[in-house]
Motif scaffolding. Structure first.
Motif, PDB file in Angstrom:
ATOM      1  N   ASP A   1       6.620  -1.329 -56.319  1.00  0.00           N
ATOM      2  CA  ASP A   1       6.984  -1.048 -57.705  1.00  0.00           C
ATOM      3  C   ASP A   1       8.197  -0.120 -57.792  1.00  0.00           C
ATOM      4  O   ASP A   1       8.795   0.036 -58.853  1.00  0.00           O
ATOM      5  CB  ASP A   1       5.800  -0.445 -58.461  1.00  0.00           C
ATOM      6  CG  ASP A   1       5.252   0.806 -57.799  1.00  0.00           C
ATOM      7  OD1 ASP A   1       5.274   0.890 -56.551  1.00  0.00           O
ATOM      8  OD2 ASP A   1       4.795   1.710 -58.532  1.00  0.00           O
ATOM      9  N   VAL A   2       8.603   0.470 -56.643  1.00  0.00           N
ATOM     10  CA  VAL A   2       9.796   1.329 -56.610  1.00  0.00           C
ATOM     11  C   VAL A   2      10.885   0.712 -55.735  1.00  0.00           C
ATOM     12  O   VAL A   2      12.049   0.696 -56.122  1.00  0.00           O
ATOM     13  CB  VAL A   2       9.445   2.750 -56.105  1.00  0.00           C
ATOM     14  CG1 VAL A   2      10.693   3.615 -56.004  1.00  0.00           C
ATOM     15  CG2 VAL A   2       8.419   3.399 -57.012  1.00  0.00           C
ATOM     16  N   VAL A   3      10.524   0.208 -54.553  1.00  0.00           N
ATOM     17  CA  VAL A   3      11.480  -0.463 -53.664  1.00  0.00           C
ATOM     18  C   VAL A   3      10.783  -1.679 -53.073  1.00  0.00           C
ATOM     19  O   VAL A   3       9.697  -1.563 -52.511  1.00  0.00           O
ATOM     20  CB  VAL A   3      11.955   0.448 -52.508  1.00  0.00           C
ATOM     21  CG1 VAL A   3      12.960  -0.299 -51.629  1.00  0.00           C
ATOM     22  CG2 VAL A   3      12.562   1.736 -53.026  1.00  0.00           C
ATOM     23  N   ASP A   4      11.423  -2.828 -53.195  1.00  0.00           N
ATOM     24  CA  ASP A   4      10.887  -4.064 -52.628  1.00  0.00           C
ATOM     25  C   ASP A   4      12.029  -4.775 -51.896  1.00  0.00           C
ATOM     26  O   ASP A   4      12.966  -5.254 -52.533  1.00  0.00           O
ATOM     27  CB  ASP A   4      10.321  -4.950 -53.738  1.00  0.00           C
ATOM     28  CG  ASP A   4       9.590  -6.158 -53.205  1.00  0.00           C
ATOM     29  OD1 ASP A   4       9.231  -6.182 -52.009  1.00  0.00           O
ATOM     30  OD2 ASP A   4       9.371  -7.106 -53.986  1.00  0.00           O
ATOM     31  N   VAL A   5      11.974  -4.801 -50.564  1.00  0.00           N
ATOM     32  CA  VAL A   5      13.010  -5.446 -49.763  1.00  0.00           C
ATOM     33  C   VAL A   5      12.605  -6.907 -49.544  1.00  0.00           C
ATOM     34  O   VAL A   5      11.560  -7.179 -48.968  1.00  0.00           O
ATOM     35  CB  VAL A   5      13.214  -4.723 -48.410  1.00  0.00           C
ATOM     36  CG1 VAL A   5      14.225  -5.462 -47.547  1.00  0.00           C
ATOM     37  CG2 VAL A   5      13.641  -3.284 -48.644  1.00  0.00           C
ATOM     38  N   ASP A   6      13.424  -7.830 -50.037  1.00  0.00           N
ATOM     39  CA  ASP A   6      13.168  -9.264 -49.867  1.00  0.00           C
ATOM     40  C   ASP A   6      13.704  -9.772 -48.530  1.00  0.00           C
ATOM     41  O   ASP A   6      13.102 -10.611 -47.888  1.00  0.00           O
ATOM     42  CB  ASP A   6      13.829 -10.076 -50.991  1.00  0.00           C
ATOM     43  CG  ASP A   6      13.249  -9.746 -52.355  1.00  0.00           C
ATOM     44  OD1 ASP A   6      12.042  -9.454 -52.447  1.00  0.00           O
ATOM     45  OD2 ASP A   6      14.012  -9.764 -53.341  1.00  0.00           O
ATOM     46  N   GLN A   7      14.880  -9.272 -48.162  1.00  0.00           N
ATOM     47  CA  GLN A   7      15.553  -9.732 -46.953  1.00  0.00           C
ATOM     48  C   GLN A   7      16.235  -8.546 -46.310  1.00  0.00           C
ATOM     49  O   GLN A   7      16.843  -7.761 -47.028  1.00  0.00           O
ATOM     50  CB  GLN A   7      16.605 -10.778 -47.341  1.00  0.00           C
ATOM     51  CG  GLN A   7      17.401 -11.319 -46.208  1.00  0.00           C
ATOM     52  CD  GLN A   7      18.510 -12.265 -46.714  1.00  0.00           C
ATOM     53  OE1 GLN A   7      18.535 -12.696 -47.848  1.00  0.00           O
ATOM     54  NE2 GLN A   7      19.442 -12.559 -45.863  1.00  0.00           N
ATOM     55  N   PRO A   8      16.102  -8.329 -45.040  1.00  0.00           N
ATOM     56  CA  PRO A   8      15.425  -9.116 -44.014  1.00  0.00           C
ATOM     57  C   PRO A   8      13.920  -8.846 -44.022  1.00  0.00           C
ATOM     58  O   PRO A   8      13.455  -7.878 -44.625  1.00  0.00           O
ATOM     59  CB  PRO A   8      16.053  -8.620 -42.715  1.00  0.00           C
ATOM     60  CG  PRO A   8      16.389  -7.191 -43.008  1.00  0.00           C
ATOM     61  CD  PRO A   8      16.786  -7.166 -44.464  1.00  0.00           C
TER      62      PRO A   8
END
Length: 149
Positions: free
Chosen positions: A51-58
């Motif tokens: 809900d604060v940081v979401d890394v999709d890639q890598p």
């Protein structure tokens, strides 16, 4: 009809395998060792949720080349945050400022981070902010990777 016969045969084969010779004893699967990249990230100083940081890639365990493309969503103060890469010894390989589309709301970001390595190198990617109070890393997401030349 064919499906019923095939299912019945499959069930019989499954039961026959389950009722095999007891003299063999139980079998156990050999655990697959975790990749070296799984242990490359040190203790996270300030873990944060998607809900604060979401890394999709890598993704964790990815093998990447330079420049590394990092995408995801972040709710960063004034839309600025940092992306860093550390080797297994904690030495910084890369560090740069990045910006999201908006500040203080979960907004998309995309950044490229150049790095240089001579051999495949287990590494830990950090996406984080710096505390305005003391400059320490906050809201840290870590992603274990392998950097390739």
């Amino acid at each position: 009809m064919k499906t019923c016969v095939l299912l019945a045969l499959g069930a019989i084969a499954l039961l026959a395998g389950a009722c095999g010779d007891d003299e063999q004893g139980p079998t156990s699967a050999t655990p697959t060792p975790a990749p070296a990249t799984a242990r490359v990230c040190a203790a996270n100083p300030d873990p944060v949720g998607p809900d604060v940081v979401d890394v999709d890639q890598p993704s964790p365990g990815d093998q990447v080349v330079s420049p590394l493309k990092v995408t995801g969503k972040i709710a960063a103060f004034e839309a600025t945050f940092r992306i860093a890469i550390f080797d297994a010894g904690g030495q910084q390989i890369a560090d740069q400022m990045a910006m999201s589309a908006e500040g203080q709301t979960l907004a998309p970001f995309s950044a490229t981070v150049p790095f240089t390595v001579n051999t495949p190198t287990p590494a830990c990617l950090w996406v984080y902010e710096r505390s305005a109070r003391d400059g320490l890393p906050i809201h840290v997401v870590q992603v274990p990777l392998t950097l390739n030349p």
